[in-house]
Design an enzyme around this catalytic site. Structure first.
Site, mmCIF file in Angstrom:
data_model
loop_
_atom_site.group_PDB
_atom_site.id
_atom_site.type_symbol
_atom_site.label_atom_id
_atom_site.label_comp_id
_atom_site.label_asym_id
_atom_site.label_seq_id
_atom_site.Cartn_x
_atom_site.Cartn_y
_atom_site.Cartn_z
ATOM 1 C CG ASP A 7 -1.846 1.239 1.231
ATOM 2 O OD1 ASP A 7 -2.431 1.546 0.171
ATOM 3 O OD2 ASP A 7 -1.978 1.907 2.277
ATOM 4 C CB SER A 8 0.176 4.760 -0.801
ATOM 5 O OG SER A 8 -0.942 4.940 0.038
ATOM 6 C CB CYS A 70 -3.141 0.595 -2.639
ATOM 7 S SG CYS A 70 -3.160 2.323 -3.141
ATOM 8 C CD GLU A 167 0.069 7.221 5.550
ATOM 9 O OE1 GLU A 167 1.242 7.336 5.915
ATOM 10 O OE2 GLU A 167 -0.438 6.120 5.244
ATOM 11 C CB CYS A 199 -9.387 4.911 0.198
ATOM 12 S SG CYS A 199 -7.745 5.331 0.847
ATOM 13 C CG HIS A 201 -4.976 5.275 4.107
ATOM 14 N ND1 HIS A 201 -4.427 4.686 3.007
ATOM 15 C CD2 HIS A 201 -3.933 5.785 4.828
ATOM 16 C CE1 HIS A 201 -3.104 4.848 3.044
ATOM 17 N NE2 HIS A 201 -2.783 5.506 4.135
HETATM 18 N N1 DGL Z 1 -4.852 3.389 0.717
HETATM 19 C C1 DGL Z 1 -4.818 3.678 -0.649
HETATM 20 C C2 DGL Z 1 -6.107 3.384 -1.359
HETATM 21 O O1 DGL Z 1 -6.708 2.375 -1.043
HETATM 22 C C3 DGL Z 1 -4.088 4.898 -1.123
HETATM 23 C C4 DGL Z 1 -4.324 6.173 -0.422
HETATM 24 C C5 DGL Z 1 -3.364 7.235 -0.919
HETATM 25 O O2 DGL Z 1 -2.149 7.009 -0.820
HETATM 26 O O3 DGL Z 1 -3.829 8.287 -1.365
HETATM 27 O O4 DGL Z 1 -6.526 4.083 -2.258
#
Ligand code: DGL
Length: 277
Positions: A7-8, A70, A167, A199, A201
């Site tokens: 993931d990012s 992600c 984050e 997402c 997150h």
């Molecule tokens: N968690 C990621 C997603 O599912 C990426 C969020 C990001 O880095 O902007 O999209």
């Protein structure tokens, strides 16, 4: 040969948690590209380049199968990665995403089902999707859902700033952004049957989404859906995992390991120790 999870940043840990809960004996290596998060405000070309680099790093860890936990990378980069980069780089390895399992769960249709779109007898009809600006801009979710369920109406709401707030551990800001995004989406679709936190997150702010959504709107839980999908994929593709012997997941970050470990501990209430990627 562990399974790689990418993931990012911290969001993929919501998926890793579901993966380890579903199969505690399975070895995983997690890579968070925290140094380059958020991805959701980057152009597709950059997301593609960063995703390839992350997957390559997980291949170096011995992973033969990698889950892109992600949505942004799954929507903006995964298909190209599978078609152009993987056949050249590592044709014997596989890279999976989170978009396919979610579309399958919502539409009740197998990804490879070649039949034309049809009405879904029981599925949600009105779906509100919360995602990063890049995921929304890709249109991937709407396109793939419409290819399968002819009666599914989707309204996508970008949530700029939410990943940054999560984050950095700014809960109050994260909750406020989630609430505002729900209000905006409900103006377009006042009574959605389902909501997708598209997402990885966003489950970290799920309570705020839940509180702002109508009580009848069901939230589709992407981490659990992804875990079930990986399970069935591994059953159909033995050979991508050669050890079912337990060991704690290995956690890597491109960011500062001490800071990322501290943030991860705050989110998950577990002593998670990241190492340098
Ligand atoms: N968690 C990621 C997603 O599912 C990426 C969020 C990001 O880095 O902007 O999209």
């Amino acid at each position: 040969m562990p399974i790689g999870v990418f993931d990012s940043g911290l969001g993929g840990l919501t998926v890793l948690r579901a993966l380890t809960e579903a199969a505690p004996w399975r070895p995983f290596v997690y890579l968070g590209d925290n140094a380059n998060a958020p991805y959701g405000v980057r152009p597709p070309e950059e997301i593609y380049r960063l995703t390839c680099a992350g997957v390559e790093r997980l291949f170096e860890e011995g992973c033969r199968a990698v889950v892109i936990a992600c949505n942004t990378a799954s929507a903006a980069a995964l298909r190209r990665l599978q078609q152009e980069w993987l056949p050249e780089k590592a044709p014997d390895r596989r890279v999976l995403g989170v978009l396919v399992p979610m579309v399958e769960a919502l539409t009740g249709r197998d990804w490879a089902d070649p039949r034309p779109p049809a009405p879904h007898p029981v599925g949600p009809l009105d779906v509100v999707l919360f995602a990063t600006p890049a995921t929304v801009a890709s249109g991937a979710f709407e396109r793939e859902a419409a290819n399968r369920a002819s009666d599914l109406r989707a309204a996508s709401e970008p949530c700029p700033g939410l990943v940054d707030a999560l984050e950095s551990g700014d809960w109050a800001q994260a909750d406020a952004i989630a609430r505002i995004c729900v209000e905006k989406a409900l103006r377009r679709m006042p009574a959605p049957d389902a909501a997708v936190l598209a997402c990885t997150h966003y489950p970290l702010a799920e309570a705020a989404f839940r509180a702002a959504l109508p009580p009848g709107t069901r939230i589709f839980a992407q981490p659990a859906i992804t875990a079930a999908s990986l399970d069935s994929w591994l059953a159909r593709h033995p050979g991508y995992l050669d050890s079912d012997r337990w060991r704690a997941p290995k956690l890597l970050t491109t960011g500062d390991p001490a800071h990322v470990s501290e943030m991860a501990n705050r989110f998950f209430g577990l002593p998670l120790a990241f190492g340098e990627a």
